[in-house]
Design an enzyme around this catalytic site. Structure first.
Site, short mmCIF file in Angstrom:
data_model
loop_
_atom_site.label_atom_id
_atom_site.label_comp_id
_atom_site.label_asym_id
_atom_site.label_seq_id
_atom_site.Cartn_x
_atom_site.Cartn_y
_atom_site.Cartn_z
N GLY A 1 -18.02 -19.62 2.37
CA GLY A 1 -17.07 -19.95 1.31
C GLY A 1 -17.01 -21.44 1.06
N GLY A 50 0.81 -1.20 0.00
CA GLY A 50 0.00 0.00 0.00
C GLY A 50 0.85 1.26 0.00
N HIS A 96 3.75 4.36 2.88
CA HIS A 96 4.93 3.88 3.60
C HIS A 96 6.23 4.44 3.03
CE1 HIS A 96 2.11 1.29 5.49
NE2 HIS A 96 1.91 0.55 4.42
N ASP A 117 -20.76 -10.33 1.45
CA ASP A 117 -20.46 -10.19 0.02
C ASP A 117 -20.00 -11.48 -0.64
OD1 ASP A 117 -17.98 -10.49 1.18
OD2 ASP A 117 -17.04 -8.82 0.11
N ASP A 159 -1.48 -8.34 0.84
CA ASP A 159 -0.23 -8.36 0.08
C ASP A 159 0.16 -9.79 -0.28
OD1 ASP A 159 1.19 -5.67 2.05
OD2 ASP A 159 0.10 -5.60 0.17
N ASP A 208 -19.80 -22.39 6.95
CA ASP A 208 -18.96 -21.34 6.39
C ASP A 208 -19.44 -21.04 4.97
OD1 ASP A 208 -16.38 -19.69 6.28
OD2 ASP A 208 -16.21 -20.98 4.51
N HIS A 234 -0.34 0.51 9.62
CA HIS A 234 -1.61 0.89 8.99
C HIS A 234 -2.60 1.34 10.05
CE1 HIS A 234 0.10 -2.44 6.47
NE2 HIS A 234 0.00 -1.49 5.57
#
Length: 586
Positions: A569, A54, A57, A414, A111, A567, A224
């Protein structure tokens, strides 16, 4: 927390900051569309070192691109990982690939997943690429860090500098990767701050941080704005004492990640998180050096103090200790750390000869996606493949309301929508694309749609797994054209699971889609029967009811209700696999 900025538009801020870098270092270029800073072509071939993360930094990572350090850096928006597509473009089109590519990334989920997806995509296309994840933060101990492990903070820059210098010396990809991992294994860091930071473009109310009192300091605060391990009222000597204890106290089993003795050679990095004056950082550095000598009998052989990895204008600093280890290559870590680097974020000055260099050769033309999809010898029945995929995707679309309902209870709601969006896009692709009997090209067509249409953590996991599956199929391809068999699929799927484990610690029992994926792969490997394998996935998904989550947003869900639902997913994946089984049986 100051909410005043000269540039309040975060998009404009990131773009203009990136555009400034080639002005101050003529050896690099900027691909603004993909937020990539990269070394111009023309240098001697070497292993390319890529990093990123991001924005916010700086000078990490974009200003570390230059001869002797990084070959390319990929930037996300402020405090957000770049996308896998940005990273893929950097690997494939912005750096030298002849001797291989090493990706160095900090241990943050976004990341690791997005850079990992790009790595697998590059491997699937036949490139030699490796990835090392750096987790050096001792601010969060083992108990709280759990399976995710330590966060990556300023110690990452020492890994980058050392391997950048080693790559410049002509080392192989394996040598560079091994030394990167060796360096990462011998680093411990911790940060502290007097205040949270404010992200440009947000109101103070939107930021919503629990601000520290005037006399408080937060120990272990992340880069962050993540919370640290404790808040306390103390002076600088007391703060440094606590920080060094977290890094060096062998009796602290929760944080004793690295044993350092007075006989070890140690590198000290004191890093400004962005808002500490140069004058004050000098006083902080001196306090750290004196306490290391007096309390721990450690006299660093190298001391670096300055601004290397910030948290915007964070009013804090971090301490990093590197225990120098033998590289086994006849070149020491100290030599590599001392080697010149022509990057404007590092201390070495840009040489005058670089300014005088004329414009180098233009970039190579990017190949199209069809050029990247290399054929294989694995053949399938295109009509049956389309039928099976259509049945699988339609079943996911029908299941979307249930998946969304489950995810509303245990997540952010979502998951079902994301799966449905991907399924609908794949159905369109199947209707419009030409029939292909090459299993690998058929899979790569699917991968392209998944990468574009499915976002979030589940999208990244699917894309990483499918790219690794493509790599596994290529590795298991026969020398001459043959029909693909369940055994070949099983072998490729097993290797995909191994690759996926590099980027997520999730295992069966953690209440994730792994609870459906693992039973499917293991059953297929044992039986070669798709119906039995899909049933195993369904049973695995059902088994997540009442299971306590170890990973994902479900970890943070309180109250009641989650025990009664699977779950989302895992349920979505099981529905897909059941549909695939039904389609193949018709």
């Amino acid at each position: 927390m100051s909410a005043k900025h000269f540039i309040n538009d975060p998009t404009h801020l990131v773009n203009t900051a990136l555009r400034s870098i080639p002005h101050t270092n003529p050896s690099v270029s900027c691909d603004l569309e993909n937020k990539i800073i990269y070394l111009k072509p023309g240098s001697s071939p070497q292993v390319s070192i890529i990093s990123g993360g991001g924005s916010g930094h700086e000078p990490s990572f974009a200003s570390f691109v230059g001869n002797g350090l990084l070959s390319g850096a990929v930037a996300g928006t402020i405090f957000a990982s770049p996308s896998a597509e940005q990273v893929r473009r950097c690997i494939l089109h912005r750096v030298e690939k002849e001797k291989g590519v090493l990706v160095v990334v900090m241990n943050y989920t976004g990341d690791v997943l997005n850079f990992g997806m790009a790595v697998e995509k590059a491997r699937a296309s036949g490139l030699e690429v490796d990835m090392v994840v750096v987790g050096d933060d001792a601010g969060v101990g083992r108990a709280k860090g759990g399976k995710v492990g330590r966060r990556g903070i300023a110690g990452t820059v020492l890994v980058q500098k050392i391997v950048g210098a080693l790559a410049a010396k002509g080392a192989s990809l394996k040598q560079v990767s091994d030394v990167a991992q060796l360096t990462a294994n011998n680093i411990v860091s911790i940060g502290s701050s007097l205040s949270h930071v404010h992200v440009p473009g947000r109101t103070v109310a939107e930021a919503g941080e629990d601000e520290l009192n005037e006399s408080e300091v937060e120990i272990g605060m992340g880069i962050h704005n993540e919370p640290g391990s404790e808040r306390k009222t103390t002076d600088l000597p007391g703060l440094v004492k606590t920080m060094l204890s977290h890094c060096l106290d062998a009796a602290d089993k929760d944080r004793n990640f690295l044993n350092i003795s007075p006989s070890d050679e140690v590198v000290l990095l004191v890093n400004n998180l962005g808002g500490v004056s140069v004058l004050e950082l000098g006083g902080i550095t001196n306090e750290v050096i004196e306490q290391l000598a007096n309390d721990w009998k450690i006299k660093p052989v190298r001391i670096l103090a300055g601004t290397f990895m910030t948290s915007l204008n964070g009013l804090g600093f971090s301490i990093t200790l590197l225990k120098v280890a033998n590289t086994g290559l006849g070149t020491s870590m100290l030599e590599l750390l001392d080697a010149p680097a022509e990057a404007n974020g590092w201390s070495a000055a840009i040489k005058s000869g670089t300014w005088k260099k004329s414009e180098t050769a233009s970039l190579q033309k990017e190949p199209s996606s069809t050029e990247e999809a290399q054929p294989s010898t694995l053949k399938l029945d295109p009509s049956l493949a389309k039928l099976a995929m259509t049945a699988a995707l339609n079943r996911v679309i029908v299941a979307e309301p249930d998946i969304t309902n489950y995810d509303t209870i245990v997540g952010d709601g979502d998951c079902g929508i994301g799966l449905k969006r991907g399924a609908e896009a794949l159905l369109k692709m199947l209707d419009k694309s030409k029939k292909v009997d090459d299993a690998l090209i058929f899979l790569q067509n699917i991968i392209q749609v998944v990468e574009i249409t499915m976002d979030g953590t589940s999208g990244a996991i699917y894309a990483i797994f499918l790219n690794a599956l493509a790599h596994g199929l290529r590795q298991n391809s026969p020398s001459s054209p043959e029909p693909i068999t369940p055994a070949i699929w099983a072998k490729a799927l097993e290797s995909s699971l191994q690759s996926l484990s590099k980027y997520t610690p999730a295992q069966p029992g953690d209440r994730t889609l792994m609870d459906a994926l693992y039973p499917f792969v293991t059953t297929l490997s044992k039986t070669g029967d798709i119906a039995l394998s899909a049933k195993a996935a369904e049973d695995g998904a059902k088994g997540t009811r009442g299971m306590k989550a170890s990973l994902g947003r479900t970890v943070y869900v309180g109250g009641e209700g989650w025990q009664g639902v699977p779950d989302p997913g895992a349920h979505g994946l099981a529905e897909l696999l059941l549909g695939l089984s039904d389609g193949l049986s018709k």
